[in-house]
Design a protein around this motif. Structure first.
Motif, mmCIF file in Angstrom:
data_model
loop_
_atom_site.group_PDB
_atom_site.id
_atom_site.type_symbol
_atom_site.label_atom_id
_atom_site.label_comp_id
_atom_site.label_asym_id
_atom_site.label_seq_id
_atom_site.Cartn_x
_atom_site.Cartn_y
_atom_site.Cartn_z
ATOM 1 N N ALA A 225 -21.599 -40.305 22.464
ATOM 2 C CA ALA A 225 -21.573 -40.829 23.835
ATOM 3 C C ALA A 225 -22.937 -40.626 24.492
ATOM 4 C CB ALA A 225 -20.492 -40.112 24.640
ATOM 5 N N THR A 226 -23.410 -41.635 25.220
ATOM 6 C CA THR A 226 -24.698 -41.495 25.904
ATOM 7 C C THR A 226 -24.511 -40.699 27.195
ATOM 8 O OG1 THR A 226 -24.447 -43.512 27.200
ATOM 9 C CG2 THR A 226 -25.464 -43.737 25.016
ATOM 10 N N ARG A 227 -25.600 -40.109 27.669
ATOM 11 C CA ARG A 227 -25.558 -39.317 28.904
ATOM 12 C C ARG A 227 -25.122 -40.161 30.088
ATOM 13 N NH1 ARG A 227 -27.661 -35.064 30.653
ATOM 14 N NH2 ARG A 227 -27.952 -33.408 29.166
ATOM 15 N N ASP A 228 -25.737 -41.346 30.208
ATOM 16 C CA ASP A 228 -25.415 -42.236 31.335
ATOM 17 C C ASP A 228 -23.934 -42.566 31.369
ATOM 18 O OD1 ASP A 228 -27.940 -42.278 32.184
ATOM 19 O OD2 ASP A 228 -28.414 -44.330 31.510
ATOM 20 N N TYR A 229 -23.415 -42.867 30.206
ATOM 21 C CA TYR A 229 -22.012 -43.240 30.076
ATOM 22 C C TYR A 229 -21.109 -42.103 30.559
ATOM 23 C CZ TYR A 229 -17.703 -44.537 27.523
ATOM 24 O OH TYR A 229 -16.423 -44.848 27.165
ATOM 25 N N VAL A 230 -21.392 -40.887 30.070
ATOM 26 C CA VAL A 230 -20.557 -39.737 30.424
ATOM 27 C C VAL A 230 -20.687 -39.421 31.919
ATOM 28 C CG1 VAL A 230 -20.151 -37.279 29.976
ATOM 29 C CG2 VAL A 230 -20.626 -38.834 28.073
ATOM 30 N N ASP A 231 -21.914 -39.500 32.453
ATOM 31 C CA ASP A 231 -22.119 -39.317 33.901
ATOM 32 C C ASP A 231 -21.294 -40.334 34.689
ATOM 33 O OD1 ASP A 231 -23.846 -37.256 33.489
ATOM 34 O OD2 ASP A 231 -25.683 -38.437 33.825
ATOM 35 N N SER A 232 -21.341 -41.599 34.247
ATOM 36 C CA SER A 232 -20.623 -42.654 34.964
ATOM 37 C C SER A 232 -19.111 -42.442 34.896
ATOM 38 C CB SER A 232 -20.953 -44.029 34.395
ATOM 39 O OG SER A 232 -22.335 -44.192 34.310
ATOM 40 N N LEU A 233 -18.630 -41.978 33.727
ATOM 41 C CA LEU A 233 -17.191 -41.715 33.590
ATOM 42 C C LEU A 233 -16.766 -40.627 34.579
ATOM 43 C CD1 LEU A 233 -16.589 -41.709 29.717
ATOM 44 C CD2 LEU A 233 -15.822 -43.428 31.364
ATOM 45 N N ARG A 234 -17.588 -39.567 34.668
ATOM 46 C CA ARG A 234 -17.266 -38.468 35.590
ATOM 47 C C ARG A 234 -17.217 -38.983 37.036
ATOM 48 N NH1 ARG A 234 -14.311 -34.222 35.515
ATOM 49 N NH2 ARG A 234 -13.485 -35.583 37.117
ATOM 50 N N ALA A 235 -18.213 -39.787 37.388
ATOM 51 C CA ALA A 235 -18.272 -40.318 38.757
ATOM 52 C C ALA A 235 -17.061 -41.202 39.048
ATOM 53 C CB ALA A 235 -19.572 -41.105 38.950
ATOM 54 N N LEU A 236 -16.711 -42.025 38.064
ATOM 55 C CA LEU A 236 -15.562 -42.922 38.224
ATOM 56 C C LEU A 236 -14.266 -42.123 38.393
ATOM 57 C CD1 LEU A 236 -14.767 -45.960 38.106
ATOM 58 C CD2 LEU A 236 -14.346 -45.626 35.660
ATOM 59 N N CYS A 237 -14.104 -41.089 37.582
ATOM 60 C CA CYS A 237 -12.897 -40.260 37.661
ATOM 61 C C CYS A 237 -12.815 -39.559 39.016
ATOM 62 C CB CYS A 237 -12.875 -39.240 36.524
ATOM 63 S SG CYS A 237 -12.491 -39.983 34.939
#
Ligand SMILES: *Cc1c(COP(=O)(O)O)cnc(C)c1O
Length: 434
Positions: A225-237
């Motif tokens: 998983a890329t950093r951006d992706y994981v950051d975005s998932l956290r923000a979305l959650c």
């Protein structure tokens, strides 16, 4: 009228054990007898390599003919500290003399010691203990549904993911081949492409309650998983009040060079699932739930008879000690980079290697040919590796693997690739001539 006494046998007898009756035979049992008995008595859910193992120590496995193997895929990610690590063995020996099982309606010290250790190594939270990765994922799914209070229940997971074989975990698994023949599956699951935040957003509905993923897809072929992706998932959650569930069944316990893979990122999950390497070979699984969400589960809502028994918890404490005392995380990072460097070197000499990637000692070598024959040839030469998705070789040695062992493995890999590639050329020449 039927009553219990009518079922009582008139003569009370002790069953004679097959193992005793056949003791002679078991002692002299040969490889072929054992394989034949598997065919007779074991359901054939697995394709097995015809080898019978009797001993393991560190990176080494010994078969029934005393042939030694270098194990670069120990227990599918179970033996992160190697086979029979002394710290695990002494923990188990100590506990087995005192208390093996106590049901979860009582207390015992080992379960809470282990919970405190895991929390100390991760984030403030509470745990539920179970027995396997699938049961852990199942527990996470039930936790998410409880969190949704009947209003929200949909879970978004990823294509090429793997979460286990029970029906709930299987529904979250984004690989149709594992689901075939087992429909209808439970409702409320959607899968989208990995590393694609847009796809997740598109799949969201007012019924969505959680997003579940592996940070490095294991069975899916070592996709990180890329950093951006994981950051975005956290923000979305955070924005939508969804649970972010990390399945760390394979990535956990030091595998990626951090105790848990999420530590490579700057986010914390709401739920983390652990299993595989946690028990050092003994069956244990767990979910860790962030503290502010932990009260969702109330007495009676979920349970597991064997979950978190004294014996397996003590073994898991031994695993933490082993990782720490042998400085395995540092070695894991170092050897991970070293393996990738070595395979990159091979890439210039052997043209079946398309890509090599990994995090810590979770390494995938993508081929442009099927990998099965290479795995077989390696095995013949005494090296155990794995192939997933048909063409991605996996190297996941114990975290204390030495450079010498890596060199030996790379050497065998190189020989095997050359042999198999040579065979392919001969075959294609024969085809052209024929
Ligand atoms: C192996 C695995 C599971 C399933 O674990 P079992 O103990 O076989 O049920 C779940 N998730 C991931 C990421 C795994 O690698």
């Amino acid at each position: 009228m039927l009553c219990f006494s009518s079922f009582l046998p008139t003569v009370v007898w002790e069953p004679k054990l097959f193992i005793n009756a056949e003791r002679q035979q078991y002692i002299v049992m040969k490889k072929d007898d054992i394989i034949k008995d598997y065919q007779e008595y074991i359901l054939s859910t697995y394709t097995r390599t015809p080898a019978v193992f009797v001993k393991g120590k560190g990176m080494q496995l010994t078969d029934i003919h005393d042939k030694k193997y270098l194990d670069f895929f120990p227990g599918w990610g179970v033996n992160n500290v190697g086979h029979c690590h002394p710290k695990v063995m002494s923990a188990v020996r100590d506990q087995v003399n005192k208390l093996i099982h106590i049901p979860n309606n009582f207390y015992h010290p080992q379960q809470v010691k282990l919970a405190r250790e895991i929390i100390y190594q991760s984030f403030p939270g509470k745990l539920f203990f179970c027995n396997s990765g699938a049961e852990g994922c199942e527990s996470a799914i039930k936790f998410a549904r409880a969190y949704g209070r009947g209003q929200r229940y949909e879970i978004i997971s990823m294509n090429k993911s793997f979460h286990g074989r029970t029906l709930g975990a299987l529904s979250a698994t984004g690989q149709a081949q594992y689901q075939e023949g087992f429909h209808p599956l439970p409702e409320g699951f959607k899968t989208v492409d990995f590393n694609d935040i847009g796809a997740v957003k598109k799949a969201l509905t007012e019924k969505t309650v959680a997003i579940m993923l592996e940070l490095v897809q294991g069975e899916g072929g070592i996709h990180i998983a890329t950093r951006d992706y994981v950051d975005s998932l956290r923000a979305l959650c955070d924005e939508k009040d969804l649970l972010l569930i990390f399945d760390e069944v394979q990535t956990g316990m030091g595998r990626t060079g951090e105790m848990f893979a999420y530590k490579h990122y700057s986010v914390i999950p709401d739920v983390m699932v652990l299993a595989k390497a946690l028990g050092g070979g003994l069956p244990i699984g767990a979910i860790v739930v962030k503290k502010d969400k932990a009260d969702v589960f109330k007495p009676g809502m979920h349970a597991s008879t064997f979950g978190g028994s004294p014996l397996v918890c003590k073994a898991a404490l031994g695993v933490f000690k082993a990782i720490q005392s042998d400085k395995m995380l540092v070695n894991c990072q170092k050897m991970g980079l070293y393996i990738i460097e070595q395979v990159e070197g091979l890439k210039n000499q052997i043209d079946c290697i398309k890509d090599v990637r990994g995090l810590g000692l979770m390494i995938g070598i993508e081929l442009n040919i099927p990998g099965a024959e290479i795995v077989e040839e390696c095995f013949r030469l005494g090296l155990i590796i794995n192939c997933t998705q048909g063409h991605i070789l996996r190297f996941m040695p114990a975290l204390n693997v030495t450079q010498k062992q890596v060199d030996k493995a790379i050497n065998i890999l190189k020989k095997s690739m050359t042999t198999v590639a040579g065979r392919k050329i001969i075959n294609s020449v024969e085809l052209e001539e024929g």
